[in-house]
Design an enzyme around this catalytic site. Structure first.
Site, PDB file in Angstrom:
ATOM      1  N   LEU A  28     -60.347   8.108 -19.455  1.00  0.00           N
ATOM      2  CA  LEU A  28     -60.180   9.367 -20.174  1.00  0.00           C
ATOM      3  C   LEU A  28     -58.685   9.674 -20.146  1.00  0.00           C
ATOM      4  O   LEU A  28     -58.039   9.491 -19.113  1.00  0.00           O
ATOM      5  CB  LEU A  28     -60.951  10.506 -19.487  1.00  0.00           C
ATOM      6  CG  LEU A  28     -62.439  10.672 -19.811  1.00  0.00           C
ATOM      7  CD1 LEU A  28     -63.048  11.726 -18.884  1.00  0.00           C
ATOM      8  CD2 LEU A  28     -62.655  11.069 -21.254  1.00  0.00           C
ATOM      9  N   ASP A  29     -58.154  10.143 -21.266  1.00  0.00           N
ATOM     10  CA  ASP A  29     -56.736  10.484 -21.300  1.00  0.00           C
ATOM     11  C   ASP A  29     -56.403  11.501 -20.219  1.00  0.00           C
ATOM     12  O   ASP A  29     -57.259  12.303 -19.810  1.00  0.00           O
ATOM     13  CB  ASP A  29     -56.355  11.085 -22.660  1.00  0.00           C
ATOM     14  CG  ASP A  29     -56.441  10.057 -23.778  1.00  0.00           C
ATOM     15  OD1 ASP A  29     -56.358   8.862 -23.461  1.00  0.00           O
ATOM     16  OD2 ASP A  29     -56.598  10.461 -24.943  1.00  0.00           O
ATOM     17  N   ARG A  30     -55.167  11.490 -19.794  1.00  0.00           N
ATOM     18  CA  ARG A  30     -54.720  12.437 -18.767  1.00  0.00           C
ATOM     19  C   ARG A  30     -54.975  13.900 -19.180  1.00  0.00           C
ATOM     20  O   ARG A  30     -55.380  14.717 -18.358  1.00  0.00           O
ATOM     21  CB  ARG A  30     -53.234  12.211 -18.464  1.00  0.00           C
ATOM     22  CG  ARG A  30     -52.747  12.848 -17.174  1.00  0.00           C
ATOM     23  CD  ARG A  30     -51.368  12.315 -16.801  1.00  0.00           C
ATOM     24  NE  ARG A  30     -50.916  12.847 -15.526  1.00  0.00           N
ATOM     25  CZ  ARG A  30     -50.201  13.963 -15.386  1.00  0.00           C
ATOM     26  NH1 ARG A  30     -49.857  14.656 -16.456  1.00  0.00           N
ATOM     27  NH2 ARG A  30     -49.824  14.370 -14.189  1.00  0.00           N
ATOM     28  N   SER A  38     -57.374  14.935 -20.996  1.00  0.00           N
ATOM     29  CA  SER A  38     -58.810  15.125 -21.201  1.00  0.00           C
ATOM     30  C   SER A  38     -59.522  15.277 -19.862  1.00  0.00           C
ATOM     31  O   SER A  38     -58.987  14.938 -18.812  1.00  0.00           O
ATOM     32  CB  SER A  38     -59.403  13.941 -21.971  1.00  0.00           C
ATOM     33  OG  SER A  38     -58.750  13.768 -23.211  1.00  0.00           O
TER      34      SER A  38
END
Length: 295
Positions: free
Chosen positions: A102-104, A106
């Site tokens: 998961l993106d930072r 997110s």
């Protein structure tokens, strides 16, 4: 009958080292199986005695499957040099790694495990395992936005698979994906002129985020793992599972066309600019004299 595994994989599953490092140890003659130097690629089981530098290899740890509610700011990496890495955030006593990312910026549900095979089976794009997200964007959305998001959008040299999208507020929606393209939802929204302000993953396959606050984790239950194993039973763990049928494949030119392209290109770049065909006017030098008739 006891299941067998390639020696390098067996060693890596104990957490002693990676497969590549295990291959180096085998090649250097530092590993013995049942008192003999093994060949590369040999298969072993729990019944075999494995020594590394004369010391017994510790038993494989119990398989671990964790559900974690990743907060914003945690990075999905095992690199310890990155202070915000997910492994340090969880601080689990054994070696584990995330399934996917998961993106930072997110947040939400992510799995972690110490088993390599299950990672590939869940992640491969062709296996069609669902992941559900709740998304907020920077301005109001409409029916057209929902239809275009659900129908597929061109990003990263491909067209996203059709997916389920439902508007839940003026600028919020839920989306269920079976793909895992890099920053997929953010890129899809950007293509339509929107910016994602919050993104939370609330479900992976049969496991949801219920009861987990940001930063909390729990072990997956036996029932959850039973359903996951049943779902991935026919899943590919090799490259064919990641084939994206929508992705454009550029065919290489044959040698004749390639040579023509190179010749054409080289001529184009080497071609000298055309000279002006018009000759410049000659400048005459001398003294201008006037003839005057005397009266």
């Amino acid at each position: 009958m006891t299941a067998t595994t390639r020696l390098n994989k067996y060693i890596s599953e104990t957490g002693f080292c990676s497969r590549r490092e295990a291959d180096k140890l085998i090649d250097a003659g530092r590993i013995k199986v049942n008192g003999q130097l093994p060949e590369m690629g040999v298969k072993v089981s729990d019944a075999d005695t494995i020594l590394i530098d004369g010391k017994p290899l510790k038993a494989k740890p119990k398989r671990v499957y964790i559900a974690y509610n990743k907060p914003v700011g945690v990075t999905c990496t095992t690199e310890k040099k990155i202070k915000s890495n997910i492994v340090s955030a969880i601080d689990y006593p054994e070696r584990i790694f995330p399934i996917g990312r998961l993106d930072r910026p997110s947040e939400g549900l992510i799995f972690l495990t110490n088993e390599g095979d299950i990672v590939n089976k869940i992640l491969r794009a062709g296996n069609n395992h669902e992941k559900e997200y709740v998304v907020t964007v920077d301005r109001k959305i409409n029916k057209r936005f929902v239809e275009r998001m659900a129908g597929g959008l061109p990003i990263l040299d491909t067209v996203t698979k059709k997916c389920y999208v439902k508007q839940t507020g003026d600028n919020t929606f839920t989306i269920i994906l079976t793909q895992g393209l890099n920053r997929q939802i953010r890129r899809m929204c950007e293509y339509l002129g929107y910016e994602v302000t919050t993104l939370k993953r609330v479900r992976i396959m049969n496991v949801n985020l219920n009861g987990l606050r940001p930063g909390q984790w729990r072990h997956l239950t036996e029932q959850e793992m039973s359903e996951i194993n049943k779902a991935i039973e026919g899943s590919a763990k090799t490259e064919e599972g990641s084939v994206d049928k929508n992705k454009k494949i550029r065919k290489p030119l044959d040698k004749k066309n390639e040579a023509h392209r190179i010749d054409h290109s080289s001529k184009r770049y080497k071609q000298q600019p055309k000279k002006n065909s018009r000759k410049p006017a000659e400048r005459k030098t001398g003294t201008l004299t006037l003839n005057r008739n005397s009266k």
